[in-house]
Design a protein around this motif. Structure first.
Motif, PDB file in Angstrom:
ATOM      1  N   GLU A 134       0.828  -1.212   0.000  1.00 18.81           N
ATOM      2  CA  GLU A 134       0.000   0.000   0.000  1.00 18.81           C
ATOM      3  C   GLU A 134       0.861   1.261   0.000  1.00 18.81           C
ATOM      4  O   GLU A 134       0.602   2.205  -0.766  1.00 18.81           O
ATOM      5  CB  GLU A 134      -0.924  -0.012   1.218  1.00 18.81           C
ATOM      6  N   LEU A 135       1.867   1.287   0.865  1.00 15.30           N
ATOM      7  CA  LEU A 135       2.728   2.468   0.937  1.00 15.30           C
ATOM      8  C   LEU A 135       3.515   2.671  -0.359  1.00 15.30           C
ATOM      9  O   LEU A 135       3.696   3.803  -0.818  1.00 15.30           O
ATOM     10  CB  LEU A 135       3.686   2.340   2.119  1.00 15.30           C
ATOM     11  N   ALA A 136       3.988   1.573  -0.938  1.00 11.48           N
ATOM     12  CA  ALA A 136       4.754   1.682  -2.176  1.00 11.48           C
ATOM     13  C   ALA A 136       3.883   2.204  -3.319  1.00 11.48           C
ATOM     14  O   ALA A 136       4.311   3.070  -4.101  1.00 11.48           O
ATOM     15  CB  ALA A 136       5.355   0.331  -2.544  1.00 11.48           C
ATOM     16  N   LEU A 137       2.666   1.702  -3.420  1.00  6.56           N
ATOM     17  CA  LEU A 137       1.756   2.174  -4.462  1.00  6.56           C
ATOM     18  C   LEU A 137       1.408   3.648  -4.251  1.00  6.56           C
ATOM     19  O   LEU A 137       1.348   4.430  -5.207  1.00  6.56           O
ATOM     20  CB  LEU A 137       0.482   1.325  -4.473  1.00  6.56           C
ATOM     21  N   ASP A 138       1.181   4.030  -2.989  1.00  3.64           N
ATOM     22  CA  ASP A 138       0.877   5.435  -2.690  1.00  3.64           C
ATOM     23  C   ASP A 138       2.026   6.348  -3.091  1.00  3.64           C
ATOM     24  O   ASP A 138       1.820   7.516  -3.435  1.00  3.64           O
ATOM     25  CB  ASP A 138       0.583   5.612  -1.196  1.00  3.64           C
ATOM     26  N   ALA A 139       3.255   5.818  -3.018  1.00  4.01           N
ATOM     27  CA  ALA A 139       4.428   6.603  -3.393  1.00  4.01           C
ATOM     28  C   ALA A 139       4.670   6.615  -4.898  1.00  4.01           C
ATOM     29  O   ALA A 139       5.625   7.246  -5.371  1.00  4.01           O
ATOM     30  CB  ALA A 139       5.663   6.048  -2.673  1.00  4.01           C
ATOM     31  N   GLY A 140       3.821   5.911  -5.649  1.00  2.00           N
ATOM     32  CA  GLY A 140       3.956   5.885  -7.095  1.00  2.00           C
ATOM     33  C   GLY A 140       4.907   4.834  -7.627  1.00  2.00           C
ATOM     34  O   GLY A 140       5.291   4.882  -8.804  1.00  2.00           O
ATOM     35  N   SER A 180       6.181   1.121  -8.929  1.00  6.84           N
ATOM     36  CA  SER A 180       5.681  -0.032  -9.667  1.00  6.84           C
ATOM     37  C   SER A 180       5.911  -1.265  -8.794  1.00  6.84           C
ATOM     38  O   SER A 180       7.048  -1.540  -8.398  1.00  6.84           O
ATOM     39  CB  SER A 180       6.434  -0.178 -10.995  1.00  6.84           C
ATOM     40  N   VAL A 181       4.840  -1.986  -8.469  1.00  4.93           N
ATOM     41  CA  VAL A 181       4.924  -3.061  -7.482  1.00  4.93           C
ATOM     42  C   VAL A 181       4.509  -4.392  -8.099  1.00  4.93           C
ATOM     43  O   VAL A 181       3.433  -4.512  -8.701  1.00  4.93           O
ATOM     44  CB  VAL A 181       4.032  -2.772  -6.255  1.00  4.93           C
ATOM     45  N   THR A 182       5.367  -5.390  -7.936  1.00  9.64           N
ATOM     46  CA  THR A 182       5.065  -6.770  -8.295  1.00  9.64           C
ATOM     47  C   THR A 182       4.990  -7.585  -7.013  1.00  9.64           C
ATOM     48  O   THR A 182       5.811  -7.404  -6.119  1.00  9.64           O
ATOM     49  CB  THR A 182       6.168  -7.361  -9.202  1.00  9.64           C
ATOM     50  N   THR A 183       3.998  -8.458  -6.930  1.00  9.11           N
ATOM     51  CA  THR A 183       3.905  -9.368  -5.783  1.00  9.11           C
ATOM     52  C   THR A 183       4.005 -10.800  -6.267  1.00  9.11           C
ATOM     53  O   THR A 183       3.599 -11.126  -7.383  1.00  9.11           O
ATOM     54  CB  THR A 183       2.585  -9.178  -5.004  1.00  9.11           C
ATOM     55  N   PHE A 184       4.555 -11.644  -5.392  1.00  3.38           N
ATOM     56  CA  PHE A 184       4.698 -13.063  -5.708  1.00  3.38           C
ATOM     57  C   PHE A 184       4.095 -13.871  -4.564  1.00  3.38           C
ATOM     58  O   PHE A 184       4.556 -13.796  -3.422  1.00  3.38           O
ATOM     59  CB  PHE A 184       6.167 -13.435  -5.883  1.00  3.38           C
ATOM     60  N   ASN A 185       3.039 -14.609  -4.870  1.00  8.82           N
ATOM     61  CA  ASN A 185       2.383 -15.457  -3.871  1.00  8.82           C
ATOM     62  C   ASN A 185       1.496 -16.470  -4.576  1.00  8.82           C
ATOM     63  O   ASN A 185       1.346 -16.438  -5.806  1.00  8.82           O
ATOM     64  CB  ASN A 185       1.574 -14.603  -2.883  1.00  8.82           C
ATOM     65  N   ARG A 186       0.893 -17.335  -3.778  1.00  8.42           N
ATOM     66  CA  ARG A 186       0.059 -18.395  -4.357  1.00  8.42           C
ATOM     67  C   ARG A 186      -1.338 -17.911  -4.743  1.00  8.42           C
ATOM     68  O   ARG A 186      -2.071 -18.605  -5.445  1.00  8.42           O
ATOM     69  CB  ARG A 186      -0.075 -19.546  -3.366  1.00  8.42           C
TER      70      ARG A 186
END
Length: 353
Positions: free
Chosen positions: A18-24, A26-32
């Motif tokens: 959330e904080l990273a997206l708010d800062a603009g 680019s976010v990738t997540t890795f999970n099942r």
């Protein structure tokens, strides 16, 4: 910034996202993709950290400026992840735990205290003879070594949080105290009122992790609130005030509670009499940029989250820990009556200090 989060849907991982997206960013997540929905705006890559081929496939989505690993628990798996990602990440932040110290919770600790010995390629069965807490600490220590052995100290950060509280908490510590305070009546509280506590807000951990990722702050850091920031009395009084149920705290002597076989840390969450449990020196992290909000603010905002329909992750294993926390109402009533009788008979009173 391009950021990869290993995890990203639960408690701390979600707060980081959330904080990273708010800062603009680019976010990738890795999970099942099995536990919770993805944050809107992330690139979600599905895979299992236990499968080397999934980690290699993940690397194909890079490069990233940094990766933050919030889910690493088994050294061999972390070693595989670091190996797969080493060429496509600029900096590696690993979320460990104060449990890596052999002296916790019995000794005062700083960032240089002795760690459990665990090889970087250990599997999940390593350290079983140490018991649950010892094994958890040993495995986390092995995970730290796995990251550093592949990434190196210059391009890696190891964060060792203590107790993390705040919105979306799934362990059931602060949420239990808030729920109990909301029921009103006489509330059994372990004394003394002045006992220092050091929980850290999940959003403050997330913010510090992002600072380390973006500024490439290397090294190892204990991540707790300062030792003089709050007391157990502050915690309970904040819960009573914010819930507004007219609850009456009854401060009970800790030695007496232990004699009644009340389970520390679980039946009365966050209560533990070991001398080092709340003596973790995090001044080095503060110097590097960690900022901790007042505990009262964490309590207020967690209660707001609970009353806005917020629900924590539930399920088996780690997601089921809340079921282990809290004193059953009948047991609490029995203890309060016995404490009153003990006081009338001349027993010690646990009063605010």
């Amino acid at each position: 910034m391009r950021l990869l989060i290993l995890g990203g849907t639960w408690y701390l991982g979600r707060a980081i996202g959330e904080l990273a997206l708010d800062a603009g960013w680019s976010v990738t997540t890795f999970n099942r993709g099995a536990s919770a929905p993805d944050l809107v705006g992330v690139e979600a890559v599905r895979g299992d950290r236990e499968r080397v081929e999934d980690l290699r496939r993940l690397a194909g989505h890079g490069p990233w400026d940094a990766v933050i690993d919030t889910i690493g628990f088994v050294p061999k798996q972390v070693l595989n992840a670091a190996t797969a990602l080493e060429s496509v990440v600029g900096h590696y932040v690993f979320l460990s735990s104060v449990n890596v110290y052999t002296g916790w919770p019995n000794e005062a600790l700083d960032d240089t205290s002795t760690l459990f010995a665990c090889p970087p390629d250990a599997n999940a069965s390593f350290g079983v003879e140490l018991g649950y807490a010892g094994q958890y600490g040993a495995l986390k220590a092995g995970c730290e070594r796995a990251v550093v052995s592949v990434i190196g100290t210059e391009h890696s950060t190891v964060l060792r949080p203590g107790v993390i509280l705040g919105p979306r908490e799934y362990v059931g510590r602060l949420t239990w105290w808030l729920g109990r305070a909301a029921r009103g009546g006489r509330l059994l509280v372990p004394g003394p009122h002045s006992r220092p506590v050091q929980p850290v807000d999940v959003r403050d951990v997330a913010r510090f992790a992002l600072l380390c990722a973006s500024s490439r702050v290397s090294g190892t850091y204990n991540v707790t609130a300062p030792m003089d920031l709050a007391t157990f009395g502050d915690l309970v009084e904040s819960c009573v005030a914010v819930t507004g149920a007219g609850t009456e705290p009854v401060w009970v002597d800790s030695e007496w509670l232990s004699a009644q076989d009340v389970q520390q840390w679980t039946e009365l969450p966050l209560w533990r009499t070991n001398p080092g449990v709340w003596k973790v020196d995090s001044r080095r992290a503060a110097t590097a940029g960690l900022r901790c909000r007042p505990l009262h603010e964490t309590v207020v905002e967690t209660w707001a989250w609970m009353n806005s329909g917020g629900t924590a992750i539930t399920g088996d294993g780690e997601a089921g820990r809340a079921a282990d926390h809290g004193l059953p109402p009948k047991r609490e009533t029995e203890l309060l009556l016995a404490w009153q009788q003990a006081r009338q008979a001349g027993g010690k009173a646990g009063r605010p200090a």
